[in-house]
Design an enzyme around this catalytic site. Sequence first.
Site, PDB file in Angstrom:
ATOM      1  N   LYS A   1     -20.003 -25.800   2.890  1.00 52.24           N
ATOM      2  CA  LYS A   1     -18.635 -26.114   3.287  1.00 52.24           C
ATOM      3  C   LYS A   1     -18.286 -25.266   4.511  1.00 52.24           C
ATOM      4  O   LYS A   1     -18.720 -24.126   4.598  1.00 52.24           O
ATOM      5  CB  LYS A   1     -17.671 -25.792   2.141  1.00 52.24           C
ATOM      6  CG  LYS A   1     -17.919 -26.584   0.856  1.00 52.24           C
ATOM      7  CD  LYS A   1     -16.981 -26.130  -0.258  1.00 52.24           C
ATOM      8  CE  LYS A   1     -17.259 -26.829  -1.568  1.00 52.24           C
ATOM      9  NZ  LYS A   1     -16.376 -26.388  -2.660  1.00 52.24           N
TER      10      LYS A   1
ATOM     11  N   ASP B   1     -13.865 -27.584  -7.220  1.00 56.66           N
ATOM     12  CA  ASP B   1     -14.469 -26.375  -6.677  1.00 56.66           C
ATOM     13  C   ASP B   1     -14.498 -25.368  -7.821  1.00 56.66           C
ATOM     14  O   ASP B   1     -13.976 -25.640  -8.912  1.00 56.66           O
ATOM     15  CB  ASP B   1     -13.618 -25.872  -5.508  1.00 56.66           C
ATOM     16  CG  ASP B   1     -14.114 -24.565  -4.930  1.00 56.66           C
ATOM     17  OD1 ASP B   1     -15.333 -24.448  -4.697  1.00 56.66           O
ATOM     18  OD2 ASP B   1     -13.294 -23.649  -4.740  1.00 56.66           O
ATOM     19  N   MET B   2     -15.049 -24.187  -7.605  1.00 54.67           N
ATOM     20  CA  MET B   2     -15.149 -23.222  -8.707  1.00 54.67           C
ATOM     21  C   MET B   2     -14.452 -21.904  -8.405  1.00 54.67           C
ATOM     22  O   MET B   2     -13.447 -21.557  -9.021  1.00 54.67           O
ATOM     23  CB  MET B   2     -16.624 -22.976  -9.048  1.00 54.67           C
ATOM     24  CG  MET B   2     -16.840 -22.128 -10.297  1.00 54.67           C
ATOM     25  SD  MET B   2     -18.596 -21.917 -10.707  1.00 54.67           S
ATOM     26  CE  MET B   2     -19.077 -20.689  -9.473  1.00 54.67           C
ATOM     27  N   ASP B   3     -14.987 -21.145  -7.448  1.00 52.39           N
ATOM     28  CA  ASP B   3     -14.452 -19.809  -7.178  1.00 52.39           C
ATOM     29  C   ASP B   3     -13.024 -19.873  -6.645  1.00 52.39           C
ATOM     30  O   ASP B   3     -12.740 -20.569  -5.670  1.00 52.39           O
ATOM     31  CB  ASP B   3     -15.336 -19.091  -6.148  1.00 52.39           C
ATOM     32  CG  ASP B   3     -16.692 -18.734  -6.724  1.00 52.39           C
ATOM     33  OD1 ASP B   3     -16.742 -17.852  -7.594  1.00 52.39           O
ATOM     34  OD2 ASP B   3     -17.689 -19.354  -6.322  1.00 52.39           O
TER      35      ASP B   3
ATOM     36  N   ASP C   1      -9.274 -24.687  -3.313  1.00 42.85           N
ATOM     37  CA  ASP C   1      -8.332 -23.598  -3.067  1.00 42.85           C
ATOM     38  C   ASP C   1      -8.470 -23.007  -1.672  1.00 42.85           C
ATOM     39  O   ASP C   1      -7.632 -22.200  -1.265  1.00 42.85           O
ATOM     40  CB  ASP C   1      -8.539 -22.472  -4.093  1.00 42.85           C
ATOM     41  CG  ASP C   1      -9.867 -21.765  -3.901  1.00 42.85           C
ATOM     42  OD1 ASP C   1      -9.847 -20.535  -3.685  1.00 42.85           O
ATOM     43  OD2 ASP C   1     -10.913 -22.424  -3.950  1.00 42.85           O
TER      44      ASP C   1
END
Length: 220
Positions: A143, A9-11, A168
Amino acid sequence: MQDVAVIFDMDGLLINSEPFWCNAEVEVLNELGVPLQLSMCNQTMGLRVDEVVSYWYAKFPWTAVSQSEVAERIVHRVSELVATTGQPMPGAVEIIQLCQQMHLPLALATSSPILLIEAVLNRLGLQDVFDVVSSAQTEEFGKPHPAVYLTTAHRLGVQPQKCVAFEDSIRGIVSAKAASMRCIAVPAVEDRKDPRFAIADVTLDSLAQINESWLKEFLT
């Protein structure tokens, strides 16, 4: 392990951008009369920006501008903040470098739009790292629907069951598990006691806890 792929994931996982999202959402939506406060932003954590805007529009509808324009304003503001002050999460760059050293296929599967993905990768110096970059913005559902993870696995040429996702947020974990992937959760400090993180295969306090021996054992 050559048939195992790692998807990030990124953020909030690779970059500390969640505060940017909250600030941008409050800034833009307050201008439209939405009484959004920073403490309320966790209600939409992990959603695509269009879904965030739709969520608040349903509660506090406005007429000044379209929802799509509001979403664009938020993304541009977050991109500005990322480009000027964005910082990697502890251990984020190191875990990606470790995966490269282990010759693992690498992918990014995020709810963020391409504009922001490019801003983050440029800021972190990760422009050429990932074999596949997928945005849930291109999917019918974001998501916690598994679509973005299933698409990413397909593009990698790896069965979902052979993929490990790093997440996260609760919505992200649900997305990865619904795609039949193993999931390593790295929740924010304020979320660590949330019992819902138990659906992840492992929960860590930081990506910095991972070393090569740990990762090899988990992937085996």
